[in-house]
Design an enzyme around this catalytic site. Structure first.
Site, mmCIF file in Angstrom:
data_model
loop_
_atom_site.group_PDB
_atom_site.id
_atom_site.type_symbol
_atom_site.label_atom_id
_atom_site.label_comp_id
_atom_site.label_asym_id
_atom_site.label_seq_id
_atom_site.Cartn_x
_atom_site.Cartn_y
_atom_site.Cartn_z
ATOM 1 N N PRO A 143 -5.690 -8.513 -24.323
ATOM 2 C CG PRO A 143 -4.337 -8.723 -22.432
ATOM 3 C CD PRO A 143 -5.756 -8.546 -22.857
ATOM 4 C CG MET A 144 -5.513 -11.540 -27.967
ATOM 5 S SD MET A 144 -6.790 -11.839 -29.224
ATOM 6 C CE MET A 144 -7.318 -10.149 -29.586
ATOM 7 C CB CYS A 155 0.730 -15.655 -20.539
ATOM 8 S SG CYS A 155 1.540 -16.283 -22.029
ATOM 9 C CG HIS A 178 -8.825 -16.906 -19.855
ATOM 10 N ND1 HIS A 178 -7.823 -16.921 -20.790
ATOM 11 C CD2 HIS A 178 -9.756 -17.796 -20.315
ATOM 12 C CE1 HIS A 178 -8.121 -17.788 -21.759
ATOM 13 N NE2 HIS A 178 -9.288 -18.330 -21.480
ATOM 14 C CG ASN A 191 -10.653 -13.349 -21.634
ATOM 15 O OD1 ASN A 191 -9.552 -13.859 -21.442
ATOM 16 N ND2 ASN A 191 -11.100 -13.129 -22.861
ATOM 17 N N GLY A 192 -13.004 -15.413 -22.074
ATOM 18 C CA GLY A 192 -12.893 -16.829 -22.396
ATOM 19 C C GLY A 192 -14.109 -17.369 -23.121
ATOM 20 N N GLY A 193 -13.906 -17.777 -24.379
ATOM 21 C CA GLY A 193 -14.955 -18.471 -25.117
ATOM 22 C C GLY A 193 -16.114 -17.620 -25.575
ATOM 23 N N GLY A 214 -11.495 -12.038 -26.932
ATOM 24 C CA GLY A 214 -10.142 -12.298 -27.366
ATOM 25 C C GLY A 214 -10.104 -12.635 -28.832
#
Length: 338
Positions: free
Chosen positions: A23-24, A106, A177, A217-219, A239
């Protein structure tokens, strides 16, 4: 960990788990998701985060509306009031969402001021109340997306305890994340890049809780990097890479499923009926093409593709012909480079 012993993989949760798109905010609207669905037919897609109050009191068609082809689709909620989140989750289920996800990651100032997002990492009991209320309100899976901690937290046991609390409350899946969130001193953009990645924490979480679905998630920016994680976790969530270089989604799903790789032009042609229908409904072309700008990322002619769409999509009367023009310019530039 008695609560975790009863955890069993839920087929409804596992569908689309190996590949998902994060989700962004301001990005993963319905036009973006329709495009991503064409690129990766089996991936799980997530909405932008929507606050529970907005779901309850806002324009639901604008906030929750989606195209039928977007499934499997999850709504990400923000908030920290169990009753409001439960009400919002019921609305999401009524609208046909396949999953409700709670944002605990977030780091923006606005989110902190509202006592939700990443700051909830330090309120595991409250988060568990929220999860339990949502689980009691709906039949679809309730999941949690979180960080490893906030600020200078560096205690794996505290992170694992946070997860255990949510799973004990009924969370069906955890999306990790794999960095801390810095609540002061870093912008949301910097929070996605500066805190160091700790994939090993997600690996350990899965290793110690083999029945718990864990998504990393992440990178993750390349097919190779994403695929490598599947030896350690159940799924990968892309993402910004999925947005800035969307074709990587198509390549990654092809590797995972064995489906044939289709060209970028074929993907655009598949999107054409949707674009033309949206234009008939009065949607401006710019609202759709902004999600296409990265399709030729790193490719000869990619700059020309972006330039044509960026300069022309906002003009009155802009239609599908502009996309064809962008492809033609790209093709010419690529031939010159070749």
């Amino acid at each position: 960990m008695p609560a975790l012993q009863a955890v069993r993989p839920n087929p409804d949760v596992l569908e689309g788990l190996r590949l998902s798109v994060a989700p962004m905010m301001d990005w993963t609207d319905t036009h973006c998701r329709v495009f991503h669905r064409l690129l990766a037919p089996g991936a799980r897609l997530y909405t932008e985060m929507v606050h529970a109050n907005a779901v309850i009191h806002g324009d639901r068609q604008r906030l929750l509306g989606f195209d039928a082809g977007e499934h499997p689709l999850a709504l990400q909620l923000g908030g920290s009031d169990p009753a409001l989140l439960a009400q919002a989750a019921r609305i999401a289920e009524d609208w046909g969402y396949d999953e409700v996800n709670l944002n605990c990651g977030c780091p923006s100032d606005r989110v902190q001021a509202g006592r939700f997002g990443a700051c909830l990492m330090r309120e595991p009991a409250l988060v568990a109340e929220c999860v339990a209320a949502m689980v009691a309100a709906v039949r679809v899976p309730v999941t949690v997306k979180c960080r490893l901690g906030v600020d200078d937290d560096d205690d794996y046991a505290a992170f694992a305890a946070f997860v255990d609390r949510q799973v004990g409350a009924g969370a069906a899946m955890i999306v990790v994340h794999a960095r801390n969130a810095w609540l002061k001193g870093l912008s949301p953009k910097e929070n996605r890049e500066v805190p160091p990645l700790r994939y090993d924490w997600a690996y350990r979480l899965k290793r110690e809780r083999p029945a718990l679905p864990v998504v990393l998630n992440g990178g993750l920016a390349t097919v190779e990097a994403a695929q490598a994680q599947l030896a350690h976790v159940d799924g990968v969530m892309l993402g910004r890479a999925a947005y800035h270089d969307p074709y990587v989604l198509h390549l990654l799903e092809a590797v995972q499923t064995g489906a044939p790789v289709r060209s970028r032009e074929a993907m655009l042609e598949a999107l054409r009926p949707y674009v033309e229908e949206q234009l008939r409904r009065g949607v401006g072309l710019k609202h759709i093409t902004r999600h296409l700008l990265g399709l030729y990322h790193g490719q000869p002619g990619g700059r020309g593709f972006r330039k044509v769409l960026s300069e022309g999509a906002h003009l009155p009367g802009a239609g599908w012909g502009l996309v064809e023009q962008a492809v033609a310019v790209t093709r010419v530039q690529a031939e010159r480079c070749g």
